[in-house]
Design an enzyme around this catalytic site. Structure first.
Site, PDB file in Angstrom:
ATOM      1  CB  CYS A 260       4.018  -2.007  -2.235  1.00 42.05           C
ATOM      2  SG  CYS A 260       4.013  -3.228  -0.900  1.00 42.05           S
TER       3      CYS A 260
ATOM      4  CB  CYS B 252       0.789   0.402   4.829  1.00 38.66           C
ATOM      5  SG  CYS B 252      -0.318  -0.673   3.905  1.00 38.66           S
TER       6      CYS B 252
END
Ligand code: DGL
Length: 294
Positions: free
Chosen positions: A213, A102
């Site tokens: 991301c 993440c």
């Protein structure tokens, strides 16, 4: 790899060498423990997918914090708290390593938490920056990520640390995560949204674009069509998993297992949606995800 030793590896090696027990005893006890991989949702599956190719014999607990997706707009303290809870969960599960699959966690929580656990923690930022610097010819590098990651300047700082004269152009793309979590991978709405986010970066004549991301590699095809094939798309996952492999190998922690691995999926939200969308995006069946409360 540009860096011989990553921060996580250094911390882990120092800790092991201080132990009264023999290094090899510690390694032998931990070899066959699982590795924790986590994200707010299906984004980390882009990392897991590289993981399966590079480290096929390792057991994995994949945690999708779907009750709290998206992370991208949450304040620093909240991201820190969420990440503490997840790392504590993995500690209780006895993992030998955690990969922060993440970008938001890697940008916002990794610097504060990396030294707080016995196991090494892998962040995506340094590997992603390293890959971008290696790929760029004109030194004009774009970064797309969540608001949290962009605001943290993590990629910007790391890229400039590696290449002083690089120019970095960033764009937060807050609508991408809800679109991807909703399964809108190739829809007209996704394309239109992507064109809006990417236009300013195209205007800056970037030759490299960091998908900062972990959800965004699910849109690789759409993004590539918009920015053009001459722009190199950087998925930090590949280098990050290579780092993980190197750390495991140097610490004699690669699994003894030579057969197939055990993959366990845990979610904090409803399991069914994750199983269905996750199976489609990962390209392999997620037969069961069990719900946990963090
Ligand atoms: N996939 C995560 C990231 O890389 C989280 C995105 C989100 O939940 O906003 O930033």
């Amino acid at each position: 790899m540009g860096n011989d030793i990553s921060p996580a590896q250094r911390v882990f090696s120092e800790r092991i060498s201080k132990r009264p027990e023999q290094k090899s005893d510690i390694a032998e006890k931990n070899k066959d423990k699982p590795i924790g991989i986590f994200d707010s949702g299906v984004g980390g599956l882009t990392v897991f997918s590289e993981f399966i190719k590079i480290l096929p014999h390792e057991d994995v607990i994949y945690l999708a914090d779907t009750a709290r997706v998206p992370y991208g707009g949450r304040p620093y303290e909240e991201i820190l708290e969420i990440n503490r809870g997840i790392l504590d969960y993995f500690k209780d599960r006895g993992v030998k390593m955690v990969i922060m699959a993440c970008g938001t966690s890697s940008s916002m929580a990794y610097p504060a938490l990396k030294d707080n656990y016995e196991f090494p923690i892998i962040s995506l930022i340094e590997p992603g920056a390293r890959s971008a610097v290696a790929a760029s010819k004109n030194g004009r590098i774009g970064v797309i990520a969540t608001q949290g990651t962009i605001k943290s300047n993590s990629y910007n700082n790391k890229i400039k640390e590696l290449k002083k004269e690089a120019e970095v152009f960033s764009e937060a793309c807050p609508l991408f995560v809800p679109l991807i979590e909703g399964g809108f991978i190739d829809s007209e709405e996704t394309r239109k949204t992507a064109r809006g986010y990417l236009a300013p970066l195209i205007a800056k004549k970037i030759d490299t674009l960091v998908l900062g991301c972990t959800h965004y590699p699910h849109l690789k095809r759409v993004i590539s069509e918009i920015v053009g094939l001459e722009v190199a798309l950087i998925d930090p996952a590949i280098e990050a998993v290579e780092d993980a492999k190197k750390i495991l190998s140097q610490n004699h922690l690669l699994s003894n297992n030579k057969g197939s691995s055990n993959y366990e999926y845990v979610v904090t939200g409803p399991p069914l949606h994750f199983q269905e969308l996750g199976s489609k995006l990962l390209g392999r069946s997620i037969p069961r995800a069990h719900q946990i409360k963090l």
